[in-house]
Design a protein around this motif. Sequence first.
Motif, short mmCIF file in Angstrom:
data_model
loop_
_atom_site.label_atom_id
_atom_site.label_comp_id
_atom_site.label_asym_id
_atom_site.label_seq_id
_atom_site.Cartn_x
_atom_site.Cartn_y
_atom_site.Cartn_z
N SER A 13 50.80 47.81 -33.20
CA SER A 13 49.72 48.78 -33.04
C SER A 13 48.46 48.34 -33.77
N ALA A 14 48.63 47.82 -34.97
CA ALA A 14 47.48 47.34 -35.75
C ALA A 14 46.83 46.15 -35.05
N MET A 15 47.62 45.23 -34.54
CA MET A 15 47.06 44.08 -33.84
C MET A 15 46.35 44.49 -32.56
N ALA A 16 46.86 45.50 -31.87
CA ALA A 16 46.20 46.00 -30.66
C ALA A 16 44.82 46.56 -31.00
N LEU A 17 44.74 47.36 -32.03
CA LEU A 17 43.46 47.93 -32.45
C LEU A 17 42.48 46.84 -32.86
N LEU A 18 42.93 45.93 -33.71
CA LEU A 18 42.04 44.87 -34.18
C LEU A 18 41.65 43.93 -33.05
N GLY A 19 42.56 43.65 -32.14
CA GLY A 19 42.25 42.80 -31.00
C GLY A 19 41.19 43.43 -30.10
N MET A 20 41.32 44.72 -29.88
CA MET A 20 40.35 45.44 -29.05
C MET A 20 38.96 45.33 -29.67
N ILE A 21 38.87 45.48 -30.95
CA ILE A 21 37.59 45.43 -31.65
C ILE A 21 37.08 43.99 -31.77
N ASN A 22 37.95 43.07 -32.13
CA ASN A 22 37.53 41.70 -32.39
C ASN A 22 37.06 40.93 -31.16
N TRP A 23 37.43 41.37 -29.95
CA TRP A 23 37.01 40.66 -28.76
C TRP A 23 35.67 41.14 -28.22
N MET A 24 35.06 42.10 -28.86
CA MET A 24 33.75 42.59 -28.39
C MET A 24 32.71 41.49 -28.32
N ARG A 70 32.83 38.73 -27.19
CA ARG A 70 32.91 37.98 -25.94
C ARG A 70 32.15 38.66 -24.80
N TRP A 71 32.06 39.98 -24.84
CA TRP A 71 31.43 40.67 -23.72
C TRP A 71 30.23 41.53 -24.07
N TYR A 72 30.08 41.94 -25.30
CA TYR A 72 28.97 42.83 -25.64
C TYR A 72 27.67 42.07 -25.77
N PRO A 89 23.25 43.12 -26.24
CA PRO A 89 22.33 44.24 -26.50
C PRO A 89 21.87 44.95 -25.22
N THR A 90 21.91 44.26 -24.11
CA THR A 90 21.50 44.87 -22.84
C THR A 90 22.65 45.58 -22.12
N PHE A 91 23.83 45.59 -22.71
CA PHE A 91 24.99 46.26 -22.10
C PHE A 91 24.66 47.73 -21.87
N HIS A 92 25.14 48.29 -20.77
CA HIS A 92 24.76 49.65 -20.39
C HIS A 92 25.23 50.74 -21.35
N SER A 93 26.22 50.48 -22.18
CA SER A 93 26.68 51.45 -23.18
C SER A 93 26.23 51.00 -24.56
N GLY A 94 25.75 51.94 -25.35
CA GLY A 94 25.31 51.63 -26.70
C GLY A 94 26.47 51.58 -27.69
N PRO A 95 26.21 51.15 -28.92
CA PRO A 95 27.25 51.04 -29.93
C PRO A 95 28.00 52.34 -30.19
N GLU A 96 27.31 53.47 -30.19
CA GLU A 96 27.97 54.75 -30.46
C GLU A 96 28.96 55.09 -29.35
N GLU A 97 28.56 54.86 -28.10
CA GLU A 97 29.46 55.17 -26.99
C GLU A 97 30.66 54.22 -26.98
#
Length: 62
Positions: A18-29, A31-33, A35-43
């Motif tokens: 579970s911890a690795m899933a959470l950290l993996g989800m966050i750590n791969w940002m 690769r795709w995020y 500043p012009t991405f349609h969703s902002g950091p809060e969303e």
Amino acid sequence: MVLSILTRGRDDLPLDVSAMALLGMINWMYRWYRPTFHSGPEEIARTFAELFLNGYTPPSGA
């Protein structure tokens, strides 16, 4: 903080996975995020938290 979140409620899932899933989800940002991405950091943060804490099940009453 991660440990306190993960130890609430779901004793049927392995804590380390579970911890690795959470950290993996966050750590791969990076690769795709962009500043012009349609969703902002809060969303994005709200979406990540909602997905990790509640999965893909619809909110009650929806």
